[in-house]
Design an enzyme around this catalytic site. Structure first.
Site, PDB file in Angstrom:
ATOM      1  N   ASP A  43       0.809  -1.216   0.000  1.00 58.11           N
ATOM      2  CA  ASP A  43       0.000   0.000   0.000  1.00 58.11           C
ATOM      3  C   ASP A  43       0.840   1.262   0.000  1.00 58.11           C
ATOM      4  O   ASP A  43       0.324   2.343   0.195  1.00 58.11           O
ATOM      5  CB  ASP A  43      -0.906   0.009   1.234  1.00 58.11           C
ATOM      6  CG  ASP A  43      -0.127  -0.233   2.509  1.00 58.11           C
ATOM      7  OD1 ASP A  43       0.624   0.663   2.930  1.00 58.11           O
ATOM      8  OD2 ASP A  43      -0.234  -1.332   3.075  1.00 58.11           O
ATOM      9  N   THR A  44       2.155   1.155  -0.194  1.00 57.81           N
ATOM     10  CA  THR A  44       3.042   2.303  -0.064  1.00 57.81           C
ATOM     11  C   THR A  44       3.754   2.585  -1.375  1.00 57.81           C
ATOM     12  O   THR A  44       4.306   1.680  -2.001  1.00 57.81           O
ATOM     13  CB  THR A  44       4.083   2.063   1.040  1.00 57.81           C
ATOM     14  OG1 THR A  44       3.413   1.762   2.256  1.00 57.81           O
ATOM     15  CG2 THR A  44       4.967   3.285   1.246  1.00 57.81           C
ATOM     16  N   SER A  45       3.756   3.865  -1.776  1.00 59.44           N
ATOM     17  CA  SER A  45       4.480   4.306  -2.971  1.00 59.44           C
ATOM     18  C   SER A  45       5.508   5.350  -2.567  1.00 59.44           C
ATOM     19  O   SER A  45       5.264   6.167  -1.677  1.00 59.44           O
ATOM     20  CB  SER A  45       3.517   4.911  -4.002  1.00 59.44           C
ATOM     21  OG  SER A  45       2.592   3.945  -4.443  1.00 59.44           O
TER      22      SER A  45
END
Length: 223
Positions: A43-45
């Site tokens: 869920d992390t960019s």
């Protein structure tokens, strides 16, 4: 241990008291309300940018759990995060939920300055492993003088979402055995979300160098 980490406004004395209790009775902390649970999905960019003039950005966008809170701000299409799950429900914790408090979280975008100017912009996903990954890469570059790509490709250690120590299977067997002799709970794994995926741009001898970590889908470009 997440319940020890809190908004600085909560006060360092309270955090030290919780840490002392955890050292005296680790099982109590593991079973405490708000203890970290296993996470699933990504869920992390991460985005890092630097130009020849030294302007730099280190940005992390994360909704925490997959699909965040499951709510979309009306008319925007923006999914709201659920970072409030970083709070503790233990009334005695310095990280307890309260008005005006900021929840503990794992996001650690970073920059390195040299002579008052940005020298490197760097960040990684990886839940609680973000700080482990950044510390290892920065130590290799700044203390050992390794090239950025070499430092990022090197084998890593990290922790699981529950705080259990892990190392990458690519670590030299002799080093792995020595670590295992000191830490009996050490596990060797082929891959883990908490090993992260560094994205970094830095000034080197021939100018700017951008590196994207192969551990996840990532890319680097210059123009």
């Amino acid at each position: 241990a997440l319940p020890v980490v809190a908004d600085p406004a909560a006060g360092e004395d309270a955090a030290r008291a919780v840490l002392a209790a955890a050292i005296a009775d680790p099982a109590r902390l593991a079973a405490a309300p708000g203890a970290v649970a296993d996470a699933a999905g990504g869920d992390t960019s991460v985005l890092v940018v630097m130009d020849a003039a030294g302007n730099a950005v280190s940005l992390i966008q994360s909704v925490s759990g997959p699909f965040g809170s499951g709510l979309v701000a009306p008319g925007t299409g923006v999914v709201l995060n659920n970072r409030m799950r970083g709070f503790s429900t233990d009334p005695a914790s310095p990280n307890r939920v309260a008005p005006g408090r900021r929840p503990a979280h794992t996001l650690t975008p970073a920059m390195v300055y040299k002579d008052g100017r940005p020298f490197m912009t760097i960040a990684t996903p990886g839940m609680a492993g973000q700080t482990c990954t950044l510390a290892q890469v920065l130590a290799r570059v700044l203390a050992r003088g390794e090239a950025l790509d070499q430092a990022i490709a090197a084998p890593r250690w990290s922790v699981t979402p529950k705080g259990e120590p892990i190392v990458e299977a690519t670590l030299a067997p002799a080093v792995r055995d020595a670590l295992a002799a000191e830490e009996r709970t050490l596990t060797t794994v082929g891959g883990s979300l908490t090993f992260g995926s560094i994205k970094a741009v830095a000034f080197e001898r021939n100018g700017l160098v951008a590196v994207a970590d192969h551990r996840r889908v990532a890319g680097a470009a210059g123009w």
